[in-house]
Write a protein that holds these residues in place. Structure first.
Motif, short mmCIF file in Angstrom:
data_model
loop_
_atom_site.label_atom_id
_atom_site.label_comp_id
_atom_site.label_asym_id
_atom_site.label_seq_id
_atom_site.Cartn_x
_atom_site.Cartn_y
_atom_site.Cartn_z
N THR A 162 -3.65 7.77 6.43
CA THR A 162 -3.52 6.31 6.45
C THR A 162 -3.81 5.72 5.07
O THR A 162 -3.10 4.81 4.63
N VAL A 163 -4.81 6.26 4.38
CA VAL A 163 -5.14 5.74 3.05
C VAL A 163 -4.07 6.12 2.03
O VAL A 163 -3.57 5.27 1.29
N ALA A 164 -3.71 7.40 1.98
CA ALA A 164 -2.71 7.85 0.99
C ALA A 164 -1.36 7.19 1.23
O ALA A 164 -0.68 6.80 0.28
N ALA A 165 -0.96 7.05 2.49
CA ALA A 165 0.32 6.40 2.79
C ALA A 165 0.30 4.94 2.36
O ALA A 165 1.31 4.42 1.87
N SER A 166 -0.84 4.28 2.52
CA SER A 166 -0.95 2.88 2.11
C SER A 166 -0.94 2.74 0.59
O SER A 166 -0.46 1.73 0.06
N MET A 167 -1.45 3.72 -0.11
CA MET A 167 -1.48 3.68 -1.58
C MET A 167 -0.15 4.10 -2.20
O MET A 167 0.10 3.83 -3.37
N PHE A 168 0.70 4.77 -1.44
CA PHE A 168 1.92 5.35 -1.97
C PHE A 168 2.88 4.32 -2.55
O PHE A 168 3.41 4.50 -3.64
N VAL A 194 9.48 10.62 11.09
CA VAL A 194 10.86 10.13 10.98
C VAL A 194 11.03 9.12 9.84
O VAL A 194 12.09 9.09 9.20
N PHE A 195 10.01 8.30 9.58
CA PHE A 195 10.17 7.23 8.60
C PHE A 195 9.30 7.39 7.34
O PHE A 195 9.80 7.31 6.23
N VAL A 196 8.01 7.56 7.53
CA VAL A 196 7.09 7.53 6.39
C VAL A 196 7.30 8.71 5.45
O VAL A 196 7.56 8.52 4.25
N LEU A 197 7.19 9.95 5.97
CA LEU A 197 7.32 11.11 5.09
C LEU A 197 8.70 11.22 4.43
O LEU A 197 8.78 11.47 3.22
N LEU A 220 9.05 1.12 3.38
CA LEU A 220 8.02 2.13 3.58
C LEU A 220 6.68 1.49 3.95
O LEU A 220 5.96 1.99 4.82
N ALA A 221 6.37 0.37 3.32
CA ALA A 221 5.13 -0.34 3.66
C ALA A 221 5.15 -0.81 5.11
O ALA A 221 4.13 -0.75 5.81
N MET A 222 6.31 -1.25 5.58
CA MET A 222 6.42 -1.70 6.96
C MET A 222 6.18 -0.54 7.93
O MET A 222 5.38 -0.65 8.87
N THR A 223 6.84 0.59 7.70
CA THR A 223 6.67 1.73 8.61
C THR A 223 5.27 2.32 8.50
O THR A 223 4.71 2.76 9.50
#
Length: 158
Positions: free
Chosen positions: A21-27, A99-102, A130-133
């Protein structure tokens, strides 16, 4: 046995889901920085690292529902509505990640590695989606966490 499984389930959730959750939000912001500075190797390596964290911990995260199912089975609550709702939300979160984030991250990583980000406007649009998903993924985990704590009909008095 119940306490051990529950402890492992909670630890797995903290250790596996937290970093994703943290890394995806920082991406997204990192990908925008890398697009703005195409010659900055550190910016590109940050994007690659954040994506790797998401990929690796997504795999480790499989332990969370497995341990959750084992715990629910031992506790005899498999048919409870909050367990079923948690499982459905967990499957939706996993699907949104897979399906979406990665894949969205993968496209941006490939673009920054090859220096073909498609321009700042394209990267901004891609990171917006990406931020939305990613937000949906994170909100699904918030809902699962709330269900785990509140547990409608539980005997904890909470």
């Amino acid at each position: 046995m119940t306490k051990l499984l529950l402890a492992l389930h909670v630890l797995a959730a903290i250790i596996a889901v937290g970093p994703v959750t943290v890394a995806a939000s920082m991406f997204g912001p990192a990908a925008r920085r890398a697009a703005e500075r195409p010659d900055d190797a550190q910016a590109r390596s940050t994007v690659v690292l954040l994506h790797r964290i998401c990929r690796v911990y997504a795999g480790v995260g499989i332990a969370v529902p497995v341990l959750g199912l084992a715990t629910a089975g031992v506790m005899g609550v498999m048919g409870d509505a909050w367990v079923i709702a948690s499982l459905v939300l967990t499957m939706l979160a996993a699907a949104s990640l897979i399906v979406f984030v990665l894949p969205g991250q993968e496209q941006l990583v490939e673009g920054t590695e090859e220096g073909r980000g498609g321009g700042i406007a394209t990267v901004a649009a891609a990171t917006g989606r990406l931020a939305m998903t990613t937000g949906i993924f994170n909100l699904l985990w918030v809902a699962v966490t709330v269900l785990m704590i509140v547990r409608p009909g539980s005997t904890t008095g909470a």
